[in-house]
Design a protein around this motif. Structure first.
Motif, PDB file in Angstrom:
ATOM      1  N   ARG B1039       0.802  -1.209   0.000  1.00  0.00           N
ATOM      2  CA  ARG B1039       0.000   0.000   0.000  1.00  0.00           C
ATOM      3  C   ARG B1039       0.846   1.277   0.000  1.00  0.00           C
ATOM      4  NH1 ARG B1039      -5.337   0.639   1.283  1.00  0.00           N
ATOM      5  NH2 ARG B1039      -5.915   2.773   1.730  1.00  0.00           N
ATOM      6  N   ARG B1040       1.828   1.292   0.856  1.00  0.00           N
ATOM      7  CA  ARG B1040       2.637   2.498   0.978  1.00  0.00           C
ATOM      8  C   ARG B1040       3.346   2.812  -0.337  1.00  0.00           C
ATOM      9  NH1 ARG B1040       6.197   3.354   6.253  1.00  0.00           N
ATOM     10  NH2 ARG B1040       4.482   2.072   6.921  1.00  0.00           N
ATOM     11  N   MET B1043       0.830   3.918  -3.034  1.00  0.00           N
ATOM     12  CA  MET B1043       0.228   5.230  -2.823  1.00  0.00           C
ATOM     13  C   MET B1043       1.230   6.362  -2.912  1.00  0.00           C
ATOM     14  SD  MET B1043      -2.912   4.913  -2.397  1.00  0.00           S
ATOM     15  CE  MET B1043      -4.165   3.737  -1.994  1.00  0.00           C
ATOM     16  N   SER B1044       2.462   6.114  -2.541  1.00  0.00           N
ATOM     17  CA  SER B1044       3.322   7.283  -2.373  1.00  0.00           C
ATOM     18  C   SER B1044       4.571   7.312  -3.240  1.00  0.00           C
ATOM     19  CB  SER B1044       3.726   7.415  -0.903  1.00  0.00           C
ATOM     20  OG  SER B1044       4.543   6.334  -0.547  1.00  0.00           O
ATOM     21  N   GLY B1094       5.716  12.004  -0.534  1.00  0.00           N
ATOM     22  CA  GLY B1094       4.599  11.411  -1.278  1.00  0.00           C
ATOM     23  C   GLY B1094       3.724  12.473  -1.881  1.00  0.00           C
ATOM     24  N   VAL B1097      -2.730  11.762  -2.875  1.00  0.00           N
ATOM     25  CA  VAL B1097      -3.183  10.458  -3.297  1.00  0.00           C
ATOM     26  C   VAL B1097      -4.414  10.542  -4.185  1.00  0.00           C
ATOM     27  CG1 VAL B1097      -4.044   8.271  -2.482  1.00  0.00           C
ATOM     28  CG2 VAL B1097      -2.140   9.378  -1.326  1.00  0.00           C
TER      29      VAL B1097
END
Lengths: 454, 1114
Positions: B1039-1040, B1043-1044, B1094, B1097
């Motif tokens: 996920r991290r 997303m970033s 990041g 999103v």
């Protein structure tokens, strides 16, 4: 990045609000703690301390050992620490950030500093950015440019910072001031033994303490008197007050009440050679104009009474009724220790309008008592009811007052109550309720008696 | 038998007070067999049409329904207790509207400030019921508006005056004497039309209070009338009402205390119940019936007249329309009007005449003519727009001979619906059109429709969570676990996804009540472009209030309400692509001397279709998204109608209905084209042939789905339309279920396969809120073709126009520029000596047009600076000193120009320019001496600065311009990744199906469409783009990174479709953003904090920044 974005990345992110005041306070406490190494400690907020260790290093086996000790001890207490020692504050600050643990030898210091990135100068971001864009990415590269060139672009302050970092100018650190101590003490050549002597001493100490607090605009919420007996025994007696106070007379009286009421009286033995009075909890006193009418005066007297009673009987035994903002009758008031009661926004409900009988009984039972009632369905008033084996015939009645329970406090729906004010044939007045709305909540409502009108 | 009419109903259009929808009240009133129900919301009529609709439906279903009384609860600022005002007839209704409009116009948006005087001014014909304040409530709830509210503005807006401060009262006039005096005052003003409202709140002393009210009413000589002052339709809603109260007062339930109602009695009660409650005053209950009978007004009486401005004197609207139509037809068909067209036109004109909607067409024509006269591109769409009449009038450009659209299918007589034409205008110039409308019709006859902003799952859980004392932290997590479908209820699975236990009592409650308020109106806002025009005063039809923009107004009803009342509106919408096309046409005319317009673009050029078939569609209207670009090679559009399908097929409807693949298979010949058919006894086997013919037997368009319901499930046209509406408005769950059964069972009963029936239903469901009818698709397809044509034959002009119309479209400038270069367009950097604010075209050395980037591409540079710089340029700036001297730009502007490296023609690179500019002092702001004031500085001998490495130049390019003409960032990292065995995007594109491979690139786009949880990532490197698919499981694991990461390394399997569409299915994802730090010797130290931080999103792909803009360079 916004919090929402961060959360999208790490869904179970734990979030704690930044508390700058608390951070600063912590920094101050660490500064206090550093007082053991040098008296000259300066705060460099948000997260740094500057210690002037001129002339103290030898006490700790040299500079390197001192640095290691400070770092190790702070690390042990759970802090992540970076530190460095250098000839100037700016150089030390730069090295601590970028060369953790370095003790810069005087002849090598400029060289060490020159290798650091320009960020280590702690200039404003715009200047740092400009230097980087120009390709001047280390302090050394900046230092090679001509002074006039730099001054024309960034002003003399920037050049001064540069020189400071390079050790070319000195700037003494400004150590912080100690916080005032609300403490007064007296030592006696002849130990005091008499009760009067002790009280007189406390009174005079209270005067000097009050003077200190007045200057700071503070008042005491908690005071401690410490008695040092000549044979080494120490006794501490504390009093608390309902409102911040710095009235010496009041303080002295409260101590007298307390000392008089001690279950285990103060034993002077061969006498006290020192008596210390300190305010261990203080609060800001709202300055109120003294001609502020009788109400404030009354309030003050009430506080004084509460404090005296609490000093004598214990603060948990002096209670105050406070209104509670709810429709539920038995929860409409709470009892709180008077000394710690905060003024509340909630108002008491007006239970009685002019010319009418009160809507709430004077006496409310903590546990409503079940009664047998004859009443009409669906929601007629009681005709007759039996309470504690006695049959009462209803002569007058008013109601229902329908009160629904606070649904969010209960797991399952609670029945609604229909309250009736009732007068029986003897003229006694009761407060009854039917639990459950017939048809909607139950088919067999139950009845309770919850209070008696006077 | 007891009779009763409830006249004090507060719906949820009294925001955060009423806890039931108007239609719920309507159903409850029907169930209780009430004589009438009076909807009276607080200073608004916003909810009455919903109730009117619901009661009309009930009447249609059961033949009988309670009478609707339309009214408002007037809430005053001057301490007067609330008064229910019900107009007895149409003129009184107009007065009530005027009264409310007046209160709204003098108040900040969303509020309404009234005094008793206002009521007395407009009271004629209004029935007034004085509602005594509830026991214990003595404070007024509306105070003076905030200080920031500009009273002068209010005065200008046409509100009649401002309420002086001293009129605002803090307390209500609540005592018996005051009530009596007020009643007498009202009675004098409105004899025979004043009542005293009574209610029984179960406060214990109800009967005594009622006695007192009887006494007051008697003394004042007015009748007493029974109400229950209703807030919800059933007692179960009490809890929700408590929650709403807390939201309104910004309190938690714990803290709300006695602000909440003591019991659940304020629900809609039955006549028997009311008779029992009011047994001491039966006359008050009987009075409700008399009251209801006094009211003759019904919303049916709103005779709405369309403005007749565009019709010349002496002609009827129908004549005029016919004349214009035939004149237009001659123009459209210079070679003679084809017979089929002539026939269609006659048929349409007859229908228009029959339905009396000629005015509507004339008004739209008027707008279109205005836009054309100003050179504003526009195009109509919507059901009625697909008519031959609209084509020959120039409202649309879809030739009815090219595509066979049946007008009467959309404007059907039996549906009794007003026609619908939306007109798209250039987004930058729509304002001019709106101004024109206001000028033409005046503010009293033209207003925007309202947009009803309702609670959606996220807003609901956030606010309800607060009420239950959940911290912002927890509600935000709950809210963020809702992906996509924002109208849906929060499901237990989603709660779990947010790592919460759905069994937890507090959370379960918060979710339950949040779900209950989804769909509750929150506030009214103005619709973006829906305009209601009227021949009579609009503020006598519906209350109007001020919109955000000065001198703009919007009515209280939204488009559904307007539909229900058969009022007509024109949607004046903004479309970026029209701006882009107009700009492209202008560039082509300027540089290539070709005059073009929407209709003049050569049709059906095979080169255009060849380009689209290759998915070469960056920047092309509607088909540039990744999903569309994947569809193009599969669908292989060859004709205009293929584009219509292309536009409509990548939509929730066909996807949810699983219609896409069957269609593609049939199209490619893998599957025979067959038609589902009913059992022989129920109808001809080819009954669907006519409906689905054009789409190979697969329903793709909204109209087809509706038609299907009619033909296959034997819906009436009205029912089919009801079905569509039920889907769109959605909350009406009971109705939806009824339609569902009717459709599926209807089809099955007639011998259709159940599976097919269910698919059709799902598709209609998918159409719900994103309905995409063929009529819209056809209008859009025309723009697809036109934009593709420009891109195909004039790539430089196309890229230039696209950049100059930003923000619009799907891609960031870097992609547009890269695409242009890939098509052989030379792109030149921003330069102080050549650039203008807009991007421009220049003749290149080889005679081809080159694109010169304009100052608008520089982040933070202003148009005014550009104007100064260009204005003082003359024959060019010879050196930097002259520029500083002549242009008179502030230092900040100069620094931004230097950061953007736009001194190239002066031979000064970015670094040197910046270093030199830092030295100048800010010019003094004395315009007269401006030029002299830039002091001459001593020339400076400078040691050379270190040269800026190319990679750092590229980074700064991205930071300043969001694109770089020098190189792609990935070029500098190619060796590094090549050493790891990572392929370039181009190599992935040619890799065989099924191989394992890794690719790395800058993240251009990340999208999570729908609820499935799949994430699509588009990577870019110096060789092209690579499409990455991340399955939900992997999303959870990485996920991290997903997303970033700005620079992402993806290892996975290559998936190649027969059409040659390549995806990289991710198996492992690594965030390699740190590698960007290598690009600038030690840029990293400064960049790291930001790069790693990041990006946004949920941001639109075109707004994504590869390198964030530094915030601190000036």
């Amino acid at each position: 990045m916004t919090l929402a974005d961060a959360r999208a990345i790490v869904p179970n992110l734990e979030v704690v609000e930044a508390d700058e005041a608390a951070d600063f306070h912590l920094l101050e406490r660490i500064a206090d703690w550093c007082g053991r190494f040098t008296p000259f400690v300066a705060l460099d907020p948000p997260c740094a301390l500057l210690l002037d260790i001129t002339g103290v290093a030898h006490l700790f086996d040299g500079e390197a050992a001192l640095l290691d000790q400070i770092r190790a001890e702070l690390a042990q207490r759970g802090f992540a620490v970076r530190g460095a020692i250098a000839g100037t504050a700016a150089a030390a600050r730069a090295l601590a950030r970028y060369q953790n643990g370095v003790v810069a030898p005087p002849q090598k210091e400029a060289e060490l500093i020159a290798r650091l990135p320009v960020e280590a100068l702690f200039l404003d971001p715009a200047t740092t950015h400009a230097l980087r864009r120009a390709g001047l990415k280390t302090i050394g590269q900046v230092a090679e440019r001509r002074r006039s060139e730099l001054t024309a672009r960034f002003g003399s302050q920037m050049v001064f910072m540069l020189d400071h970092a390079l050790g070319r100018v000195e700037l003494p650190i400004t150590p912080r001031l100690p916080t005032p101590d609300y403490r007064a003490e007296r030592q006696f050549a002849e130990p005091v033994i008499t009760h009067e002597g002790i009280l007189a001493t406390l009174a005079s100490l209270a005067c000097s303490l009050a003077a200190v607090m007045e200057k700071q605009g503070l008042g005491a919420r908690r005071l401690e008197a410490v008695f040092f007996r000549s044979d080494g025994a120490v006794r501490c007696i504390a009093i608390e007050t309902a409102a911040p106070t710095r009235d010496a007379g009041i303080i002295a009286r409260l101590f007298r009440e307390k000392i008089d009421a001690l279950a285990d009286p103060l034993d002077p033995g061969f006498g006290f050679d020192t008596i210390r009075l300190s305010a261990s909890r203080t609060e800001r006193v709202e300055a109120c104009p003294s001609d502020f009418a009788a109400e404030a005066e009354q309030q003050k007297e009430l506080h004084f009474l509460i404090d005296r009673l609490a000093a004598r009987f214990g603060s948990e035994r002096v209670l105050l009724f406070q209104p509670n903002n709810t429709h539920i009758p038995e929860a409409a008031f709470v009892l709180v220790p008077a000394q710690s009661a905060k003024p509340t926004q909630d108002a008491w409900v007006a239970v009685r309008s002019w010319g009418e009988a009160p809507r709430r009984p004077l006496r409310i039972f903590a546990n409503p008592e079940s009664v047998d009632v004859m009443a009409e369905t669906p929601e007629g008033p009681p005709r007759q009811f039996r309470w504690r084996h006695a049959l009462h015939t209803v002569r007058r009645v008013e109601g229902p007052e329908r009160i629904a329970m606070e649904w969010w406090r209960h797991e399952t729906p609670q029945p609604t109550r229909d309250y009736f004010r009732i007068e029986d044939e003897q003229g006694c007045r009761f407060w009854l309720y039917r639990e459950g709305i017939y048809g909607r909540e139950t088919l067999a409502p139950r009845w309770f008696l919850q209070g008696l009108f006077a | 038998m007891n009779r009763y009419a409830e006249i004090a109903v507060t719906t949820n259009f009294s925001f955060l007070r009423g806890a039931s929808h108007p239609h719920e009240f309507a159903l409850a009133a029907q169930a209780h067999n009430l004589d009438a129900i009076g909807i009276a919301d607080r200073n608004t009529l916003a909810g009455v049409v919903r109730a009117y609709e619901a009661l009309r439906e009930i009447k249609e279903d059961t033949g009988k329904a309670p009478k609707l009384l339309v009214g408002a609860r007037l809430v005053f600022v001057d301490g007067t207790p609330e008064i229910l005002a019900y107009p007895s007839d149409r003129t009184a209704y107009g007065r009530l509207c005027r009264l409310l409009s007046e209160g709204k116009l003098r108040a900040p948006k969303g509020e309404c400030l009234l005094t008793l005087e206002d009521l007395l001014k407009w009271q004629e014909g209004l029935l007034l019921v004085l509602m005594p304040p509830h026991p214990g409530r003595t404070a007024t709830e509306i105070g003076p508006p905030a200080k920031s509210w500009n009273q002068n503005l209010a005065r200008k807006q046409g509100g009649s005056g401002v309420i002086p401060k001293e009129k605002f009262a803090k307390t209500l006039l609540a005592s018996s004497q005051e009530l009596e005096a007020l009643l007498i005052k009202l009675k004098h003003a409105a004899p025979g039309r004043v009542w005293l409202g009574a209610f029984m709140p179960y406060r214990g002393d109800d009967r005594r209070r009622l006695k007192n009210w009887q006494r007051i009413a008697h003394a004042a000589g007015v009748p007493l009338i029974a109400t229950n002052d209703v807030l919800y339709h059933t007692p179960e809603r009490r809890e929700l009402q408590d929650v709403l109260t807390c939201i309104r007062e910004h309190l938690t339930l714990e803290a709300a205390g006695r602000l909440l109602e003591a019991n659940a009695e304020r629900y809609l009660k039955s006549p028997d119940e009311m008779a029992r409650l009011f047994r001491d005053a039966p006359e008050a209950v009987a009075e409700t019936i008399r009251f209801a009978e006094r009211i003759t007004f019904s919303l049916d009486q709103l005779q709405y007249h369309y403005p007749d401005e565009p019709v010349p004197k002496g002609k009827t609207a129908d004549q005029h329309l016919a004349d214009l139509t035939w004149a237009g037809a001659v123009e459209r068909y210079p070679g003679g009007i084809p017979d089929s067209v002539r026939e269609t036109l006659c048929k349409e004109l007859a229908l228009i005449k029959k339905m009396q909607i000629a005015h509507y067409f004339l008004t739209v024509y008027d707008l279109v003519c205005f836009a054309k006269s100003r050179g504003i591109l526009c195009q109509g769409r919507g059901s009625a727009a697909n008519s031959a009449v609209c084509f020959v009038l120039g409202i649309t450009n879809v030739d009815p001979t090219e595509i066979d659209l049946l007008f009467e299918r959309f404007v059907s007589e039996e549906r009794r619906e007003p026609p619908d034409i939306d007109v798209d205008f250039e987004h930058e110039r729509r304002e001019e059109v709106i101004q024109y409308i206001y000028q033409r019709y005046g503010p009293h006859r033209a207003a925007l429709t309202a947009a009803r902003i309702c609670y959606r799952s996220r807003s609901a859980i956030r606010e309800v969570g607060k009420v239950f004392g959940l911290s912002e932290d927890i509600t935000a997590r709950l809210a963020s676990s809702v992906w996509g479908s924002r109208d849906d209820e929060l499901k237990a699975s989603e709660v779990r996804q947010g790592r919460f236990d759905p069994e937890n009592l507090v959370i379960a409650r918060a979710v339950r009540y949040a779900n209950q308020i989804i769909g509750f109106p929150r506030h009214l806002s103005q619709h973006v472009g829906g305009l209601v025009l009227s021949n009579d005063r609009l503020d006598e039809i519906v209350p109007i209030g001020p919109a955000t923009m000065k001198d703009r107004f919007f009515i209280e009803w939204d488009k559904d309400d307007i539909d229900a009342l058969r009022m007509m509106k024109v949607d004046v919408l903004a479309l970026g692509m029209l701006t882009c096309i107009r700009k492209a046409f202008a560039l082509i005319e300027k540089h290539e001397h070709k005059r073009l317009n929407l209709a003049a673009v050569p049709r059906e050029d095979p080169a255009v279709y060849a380009m689209l078939q290759k998915a070469d569609a960056i920047g092309v209207f509607q088909v540039e998204s990744r999903a569309q670009m994947n569809m193009l090679p599969r669908l292989k559009p060859k004709t205009f109608y293929d584009l219509v399908i292309e536009v409509a097929i990548v939509r929730p409807g066909p996807i949810q209905g699983d219609m896409v693949h069957p269609y593609l298979r049939r199209r490619s010949g893998q599957e025979a084209v067959t038609y589902e058919s009913p059992a022989p006894e129920h109808g001809p086997p080819d009954e669907l042939h006519a409906v689905l013919d054009k789409t190979l037997g697969v329903p793709l368009f909204q109209e087809q789905a509706m038609k299907l319901a009619i033909v296959a499930a034997k819906f009436t046209p009205a029912e089919a339309n009801g079905l569509r509406r039920a889907m769109a408005t959605f909350r009406n769950i009971g109705t939806i279920d009824r339609f569902r059964r009717k459709l599926i069972e209807g089809m099955v009963a007639r011998g259709y396969r159940r599976e097919f029936a269910e698919r059709c239903y799902r598709q209609i469901e998918g159409f719900g809120s994103y309905g995409f009818p063929e009529s819209h698709a056809a209008a859009f397809a025309h723009l697809v073709y036109v934009s593709a044509w420009i891109k195909c034959f004039h790539p430089a002009a196309f890229a230039c126009a696209l950049l100059n119309s930003q923000p619009m479209g799907f891609y960031a400038p870097a992609e547009i520029v890269r695409d242009a270069r890939a098509h052989g367009v030379e792109v030149r950097p921003v330069d102080v000596n050549f650039s203008e604010w807009d991007n421009t075209l220049e003749r290149g050395a080889n005679g081809a047009l080159a694109l010169r980037l304009g100052f608008r591409q520089i982040g933070g540079f202003s148009q005014a600076w550009a104007a100064k710089l260009v204005g003082a340029r003359g024959n060019g700036y010879a050196d930097m000193e002259k520029l500083i001297h002549r242009a008179g730009l502030p230092k900040r502007a100069l620094i931004i120009l230097a950061e953007a490296d736009s001194f190239g023609s002066l031979g000064i690179d970015r670094r040197t320019a910046l270093w030199r500019l830092r030295r100048i002092s800010e010019p003094q702001a004395l315009p007269l001496f401006e030029a002299q004031h830039v002091e001459e500085q001593e020339p400076e001998e400078l040691a050379p600065l270190p040269t800026m490495p190319p990679s750092e130049h590229v980074l700064v390019d991205y930071e300043m311009l969001r694109l770089s003409l020098r190189a792609h960032l990935m070029e500098f990292l190619r060796d590094l990744f090549a050493a790891e065995g990572v392929l370039s995007c181009a190599e992935i594109g040619t890799a065989p199906d099924g191989v394992h491979a890794a690719a790395a690139g800058i993240v251009l786009v990340r999208q999570m469409p729908g609820e499935a949880g799949v994430v699509f990532v588009t990577l870019s490197d110096e060789t092209g783009m690579c499409n990455v698919v991340v399955w939900p499981k992997l999303v959870e694991r990485f996920r991290r990174e997903v997303m970033s990461a700005r620079l992402m390394l993806v290892e996975g399997r290559v998936q190649r479709s027969p059409e040659g569409i390549v995806h990289l299915v991710a198996e492992r994802i690594t965030d390699r953003t740190v590698e960007l730090e290598r690009l600038s010797e030690d840029y990293g130290a400064a960049l790291s904090g930001r790069v790693r931080a990041g990006q946004y999103v949920h941001c639109h792909p075109r707004n994504e920044r590869v390198i964030p803009r530094s915030r601190d360079f000036h």
